[in-house]
Scaffold this motif. Structure first.
Motif, short mmCIF file in Angstrom:
data_model
loop_
_atom_site.label_atom_id
_atom_site.label_comp_id
_atom_site.label_asym_id
_atom_site.label_seq_id
_atom_site.Cartn_x
_atom_site.Cartn_y
_atom_site.Cartn_z
N VAL A 180 7.96 4.61 -14.16
CA VAL A 180 8.41 3.46 -14.02
C VAL A 180 7.93 2.86 -15.61
O VAL A 180 6.93 3.44 -16.02
CB VAL A 180 7.40 2.46 -13.30
N SER A 181 8.77 2.05 -16.20
CA SER A 181 8.48 1.69 -17.61
C SER A 181 7.81 0.17 -17.38
O SER A 181 8.13 -0.44 -16.90
CB SER A 181 9.96 1.47 -18.26
N ILE A 182 6.67 0.35 -18.28
CA ILE A 182 5.83 -0.92 -18.31
C ILE A 182 5.39 -0.96 -19.86
O ILE A 182 5.02 -0.03 -20.39
CB ILE A 182 4.53 -0.46 -17.45
N SER A 183 5.49 -2.30 -20.10
CA SER A 183 5.08 -2.75 -21.68
C SER A 183 3.70 -3.38 -21.50
O SER A 183 3.12 -3.30 -22.77
CB SER A 183 6.22 -3.44 -22.30
N ASN A 184 3.59 -4.16 -20.63
CA ASN A 184 2.03 -4.93 -20.52
C ASN A 184 1.55 -4.33 -19.40
O ASN A 184 1.71 -4.78 -18.27
CB ASN A 184 2.48 -6.27 -20.32
N PHE A 185 0.51 -3.66 -19.59
CA PHE A 185 -0.29 -2.89 -18.71
C PHE A 185 -1.32 -3.85 -17.76
O PHE A 185 -1.58 -3.58 -16.63
CB PHE A 185 -1.19 -1.67 -19.26
N LYS A 186 -1.69 -4.75 -18.61
CA LYS A 186 -2.81 -5.83 -18.01
C LYS A 186 -2.06 -6.61 -16.80
O LYS A 186 -0.96 -7.12 -16.70
CB LYS A 186 -3.25 -6.64 -19.06
N VAL A 187 -2.79 -6.42 -15.54
CA VAL A 187 -2.49 -7.27 -14.44
C VAL A 187 -2.88 -8.87 -14.65
O VAL A 187 -4.07 -9.14 -15.28
CB VAL A 187 -3.27 -6.83 -13.28
N THR B 133 -3.25 -11.79 -3.28
CA THR B 133 -4.18 -12.22 -2.24
C THR B 133 -3.57 -12.93 -1.18
O THR B 133 -4.00 -12.86 0.13
CB THR B 133 -5.10 -13.44 -3.22
N ASP B 134 -2.39 -13.31 -1.70
CA ASP B 134 -1.73 -13.99 -0.63
C ASP B 134 -0.93 -13.02 0.56
O ASP B 134 -0.68 -13.19 1.88
CB ASP B 134 -0.55 -15.09 -0.97
N LEU B 135 -0.83 -11.87 0.00
CA LEU B 135 -0.46 -10.71 0.74
C LEU B 135 -1.14 -9.91 1.66
O LEU B 135 -0.63 -9.23 2.42
CB LEU B 135 0.23 -9.78 -0.29
N VAL B 136 -2.36 -10.12 1.28
CA VAL B 136 -3.50 -9.52 2.18
C VAL B 136 -3.89 -10.25 3.27
O VAL B 136 -4.04 -11.57 3.33
CB VAL B 136 -4.66 -9.30 1.46
N THR C 292 -0.76 8.73 -2.90
CA THR C 292 -0.20 8.62 -1.77
C THR C 292 -0.91 7.59 -0.58
O THR C 292 -0.55 7.19 0.24
CB THR C 292 -0.38 10.17 -0.94
N ALA C 293 -2.14 7.16 -1.22
CA ALA C 293 -2.97 6.11 -0.36
C ALA C 293 -3.53 5.13 -1.29
O ALA C 293 -4.33 5.75 -2.38
CB ALA C 293 -3.76 6.69 0.57
N PRO C 294 -3.54 3.90 -1.19
CA PRO C 294 -4.05 2.86 -2.31
C PRO C 294 -5.40 2.86 -1.89
O PRO C 294 -5.77 2.17 -0.82
CB PRO C 294 -3.21 1.47 -2.17
N ILE D 196 0.46 -2.59 -8.61
CA ILE D 196 -0.63 -2.12 -7.96
C ILE D 196 -0.84 -2.57 -6.28
O ILE D 196 -0.40 -3.97 -6.35
CB ILE D 196 -1.85 -2.46 -8.87
N SER D 197 -1.10 -1.95 -5.62
CA SER D 197 -1.38 -2.30 -4.27
C SER D 197 -2.08 -3.64 -4.25
O SER D 197 -3.26 -3.77 -4.93
CB SER D 197 -2.16 -1.29 -3.43
N PRO D 198 -1.48 -4.66 -3.42
CA PRO D 198 -2.19 -5.99 -3.18
C PRO D 198 -3.70 -5.57 -2.71
O PRO D 198 -4.56 -6.52 -3.22
CB PRO D 198 -1.36 -6.64 -2.11
N ALA D 199 -3.89 -4.98 -1.82
CA ALA D 199 -5.22 -4.77 -1.37
C ALA D 199 -6.37 -4.42 -2.56
O ALA D 199 -7.38 -4.84 -2.60
CB ALA D 199 -5.53 -3.66 -0.35
N ILE D 200 -5.96 -3.64 -3.49
CA ILE D 200 -6.80 -3.20 -4.43
C ILE D 200 -6.80 -4.38 -5.45
O ILE D 200 -8.12 -4.63 -5.84
CB ILE D 200 -6.09 -1.83 -5.45
#
Length: 429
Positions: free
Chosen positions: A55-62, A71-74, A129-131, A163-167
């Motif tokens: 995957v190509s990412i230019s801005n690494f910061k979440v 948060t809404d997805l958990v 393989t697992a978050p 990144i995984s929503p749970a993380i």
């Protein structure tokens, strides 16, 4: 699992071998990536993220928006479970706070030790393989209790650059200050040197595959501390006739599903137990969604029959497992014999999964035999211990002659003089 019946001690070393990637190739790869990132910063990080994560990412910061979305997805149900685990982990790690004790070693000489948090720490969270959001709990919670000011988290992105929503949810819950979508060797290198966007840290925590472990070892050579060489997961179960073979099989499978390079070991005093556990494994694994990973791990796993449980414990101490389950009669009575293990689970109902998630102990543990000389992560992992001493006029008079004699014997006259000049001034009033 490959079966061994009463192997001689001379065979133990071979039986204890973990699956490895050739070290020379690993070290060279790590060194090349580190050098590139030190020189080219974020550009190099982007390159390796594209190569290894696809995957190509230019801005690494979440961003804050991504965290809110996560948060809404958990689910509320998972949030409740995470909160219960958080409470237990906080309770256990808070109990590890050290009380300051001042000791008067000689009349007028006072010595003590105090803890100071490491200011900036890095957390690596695998997500191949697992978050492993539970590892965020295990690392960020004690870091927060210790008082670390900057908690930097790196975790590999998925093919969508997420990144995984749970993380993300657990990271914000536990006080992580910055989150970056970077994984593997490039994440460790980024935290070692610092890049245009990713801060340099003083100590790096977290498990990973052999590439991550090798990168952490290399970071240590460059002056960044690490928690321990934590690589692929492993479990050793000691079982006798009082074990529940279904429980034993489930525990072995729970670790085998971590990854193809995981290793599980069954040690028992009964060949019948091996057969029954294998039957239970065959039944249980058939319904697991990660069965292909499990089967690969089992290819490198062992079932060992020895003459007695005491001999089984000796083998376990030799192997030095990350996780050790004692599924034996009077298990607690055998605890004193355990010398090398990352974390021990006592009795049939103490499943290793409890330690992985919610009992309160830390699951970031030494693997690959490093339990012989490393401890698992604890509150102490996030602090430095500073010694203090206060010597009064009476104290230097009481201890001075001893210091003078020792300094003179080592021919360090300036050391001696630092005491002598004080004694003379006190003598002269």
């Amino acid at each position: 699992m490959k079966k061994y019946i009463n192997p001689e001690f001379s065979q133990w070393e071979n039986i204890s071998q973990r699956k490895t990637v050739p070290t020379v190739d690993l070290n060279q790869t790590v060194k090349e990536i580190f050098t590139d990132i030190q020189k080219n910063g974020d550009d190099a990080v982007s390159k390796y993220t594209s190569i290894f994560d696809g995957v190509s990412i230019s801005n690494f910061k979440v961003s804050d928006e991504e965290i809110l979305e996560a948060t809404d997805l958990v689910s509320d149900e998972l949030k409740i479970a995470i909160q219960e685990a958080t409470n237990n982990i906080k309770r256990f790690h808070t109990s590890q706070k050290e009380n300051i004790t001042k000791v008067e070693t000689t009349s007028g000489v006072f010595c003590w030790r105090e803890s100071r948090a490491i200011e900036t720490i890095g957390i690596y969270i695998p997500a191949g393989t697992a978050p492993l959001f539970s590892t965020v709990l295990m690392l960020a919670i004690p870091a927060q209790i210790a008082g670390c000011k900057n908690i930097i988290l790196c975790s590999p992105p998925n093919k969508n650059g997420k990144i995984s929503p749970a993380i993300l949810y657990v990271a914000q819950l536990t006080g992580v200050t910055s989150i970056f979508k970077v994984g593997g060797i490039q994440a460790i290198a980024s935290m070692t040197f610092g890049t245009q966007s990713i801060p340099k840290v003083a100590k790096i925590f977290g498990p990973g595959n052999q590439y991550v472990t090798s990168a952490k070892k290399y970071a240590q050579q460059l002056g960044v501390a690490i928690d321990m060489p934590a690589g692929p997961s492993e479990l050793l179960v000691i079982a006798d006739q009082t074990c529940d073979v279904d429980f034993v099989a489930s525990d072995l499978l729970s670790q085998a599903e971590h990854g193809e390079d995981s290793q599980v070991i069954l040690v028992t005093n009964s060949e019948e137990i091996v057969e029954k556990v294998n039957q239970a494994i065959a039944f249980q694994k058939s319904i697991l969604p990660r069965v292909s990973i499990v089967e690969k791990a089992l290819e490198n796993s062992r079932a060992i029959v020895l003459n007695s449980i005491d001999e089984a414990i000796k083998f376990s101490n030799y192997y030095a497992p990350e996780h050790l389950i004692l599924a034996i009669n009077d298990a607690e009575d055998k605890v004193a014999q355990i010398e090398n293990a990352g974390s021990v689970f006592i009795g049939n109902y103490s499943c290793e999964s409890a330690g992985d998630y919610a009992s309160g102990t830390n699951h970031t543990l030494p693997t690959n035999g490093f339990a012989k000389n490393y401890s698992g992560v604890s509150l102490d992992s996030f602090v430095k211990k500073i010694t203090f001493q206060k010597i009064t006029a009476t104290g230097i008079q009481n201890l001075g002659k001893t210091i003078e004699l020792m300094a003179e014997a080592e021919q360090l006259e300036a050391h001696k003089n630092a005491v002598s000049i004080r004694l003379k001034k006190l003598q002269n009033g």
